[in-house]
Motif scaffolding. Structure first.
Motif, mmCIF file in Angstrom:
data_model
loop_
_atom_site.group_PDB
_atom_site.id
_atom_site.type_symbol
_atom_site.label_atom_id
_atom_site.label_comp_id
_atom_site.label_asym_id
_atom_site.label_seq_id
_atom_site.Cartn_x
_atom_site.Cartn_y
_atom_site.Cartn_z
ATOM 1 N N SER A 62 0.782 -1.238 0.000
ATOM 2 C CA SER A 62 0.000 0.000 0.000
ATOM 3 C C SER A 62 0.815 1.291 0.000
ATOM 4 O O SER A 62 0.282 2.346 -0.342
ATOM 5 N N ILE A 82 1.143 -6.907 -11.373
ATOM 6 C CA ILE A 82 1.224 -5.752 -10.490
ATOM 7 C C ILE A 82 -0.215 -5.402 -10.127
ATOM 8 O O ILE A 82 -0.979 -4.931 -10.978
ATOM 9 N N ARG A 83 -0.580 -5.673 -8.860
ATOM 10 C CA ARG A 83 -1.981 -5.538 -8.472
ATOM 11 C C ARG A 83 -2.133 -4.905 -7.095
ATOM 12 O O ARG A 83 -1.388 -5.208 -6.181
ATOM 13 N N GLU A 84 -3.130 -4.056 -7.001
ATOM 14 C CA GLU A 84 -3.612 -3.505 -5.737
ATOM 15 C C GLU A 84 -2.530 -2.835 -4.891
ATOM 16 O O GLU A 84 -2.477 -2.995 -3.681
ATOM 17 N N ASN A 85 -1.680 -2.075 -5.553
ATOM 18 C CA ASN A 85 -0.679 -1.245 -4.879
ATOM 19 C C ASN A 85 -1.242 0.176 -4.913
ATOM 20 O O ASN A 85 -1.124 0.860 -5.927
ATOM 21 N N THR A 86 -1.883 0.591 -3.852
ATOM 22 C CA THR A 86 -2.766 1.756 -3.872
ATOM 23 C C THR A 86 -2.091 3.096 -4.141
ATOM 24 O O THR A 86 -2.770 4.050 -4.518
ATOM 25 N N LEU A 88 0.926 3.275 -6.080
ATOM 26 C CA LEU A 88 1.712 3.110 -7.310
ATOM 27 C C LEU A 88 0.915 3.604 -8.518
ATOM 28 O O LEU A 88 -0.152 3.085 -8.833
ATOM 29 N N ASP A 90 -0.238 4.685 -12.414
ATOM 30 C CA ASP A 90 -0.262 4.049 -13.733
ATOM 31 C C ASP A 90 0.931 4.472 -14.582
ATOM 32 O O ASP A 90 1.465 3.679 -15.351
ATOM 33 N N ILE A 93 3.902 2.375 -13.672
ATOM 34 C CA ILE A 93 3.714 1.011 -14.180
ATOM 35 C C ILE A 93 3.933 0.968 -15.689
ATOM 36 O O ILE A 93 4.564 0.048 -16.207
ATOM 37 N N SER A 111 -1.758 -5.484 -14.876
ATOM 38 C CA SER A 111 -1.772 -4.386 -13.918
ATOM 39 C C SER A 111 -3.243 -4.074 -13.606
ATOM 40 O O SER A 111 -3.987 -3.642 -14.484
ATOM 41 N N ASN A 114 -4.375 -0.574 -9.254
ATOM 42 C CA ASN A 114 -3.292 0.156 -8.609
ATOM 43 C C ASN A 114 -3.751 1.590 -8.390
ATOM 44 O O ASN A 114 -4.862 1.957 -8.769
#
Length: 116
Positions: A62, A82-86, A88, A90, A93, A111, A114
């Motif tokens: 997070s 790359i998932r649910e990294n609040t 991070l 776009d 990425i 992805s 995020n």
């Protein structure tokens, strides 16, 4: 620690704020997973990693703001998730994805959910 022939899992460590001890890691024989380490803001100590033979997973970190340390990664064998990294963004990425494509990555790149 320069090479791991199996997988590396850095998972569910909310107090972890850095990856000291991984600064010499260059190669992962299977998967590299960084999941649920909510104190990490970067992956700086992974900057020497050049190859991950199977999957790279960055999930639910997070506070993670950047993937810059992974820009020297030359090969990921199968997929990048790359998932649910609040936090991070776009744009971060996208730069990472484009860098991997330039390095010859042809696997699945996912992805989802995020930040910003």
């Amino acid at each position: 620690l320069a090479e791991v022939t199996g997988s590396v899992g850095i998972e569910r460590n909310p107090q972890l704020v850095n990856l000291d001890g991984f600064f010499s890691l260059r190669s992962v024989g299977k998967s590299l997973d960084v999941k649920g380490s909510t104190g990490l803001r970067s992956l700086t100590e992974l900057y020497k990693v050049r190859t991950v033979s199977d999957h790279l997973v960055v999930f639910r970190n997070s506070q993670l703001e950047t993937l810059r340390a992974l820009r020297r990664l030359q090969s990921v064998g199968e997929a990048i998730y790359i998932r649910e990294n609040t936090v991070l963004s776009d744009s971060v990425i996208t730069v990472f994805r484009d860098t991997m494509i330039v390095h010859g990555f042809r696997g699945q790149f996912t992805s989802i959910d995020n930040g910003r």
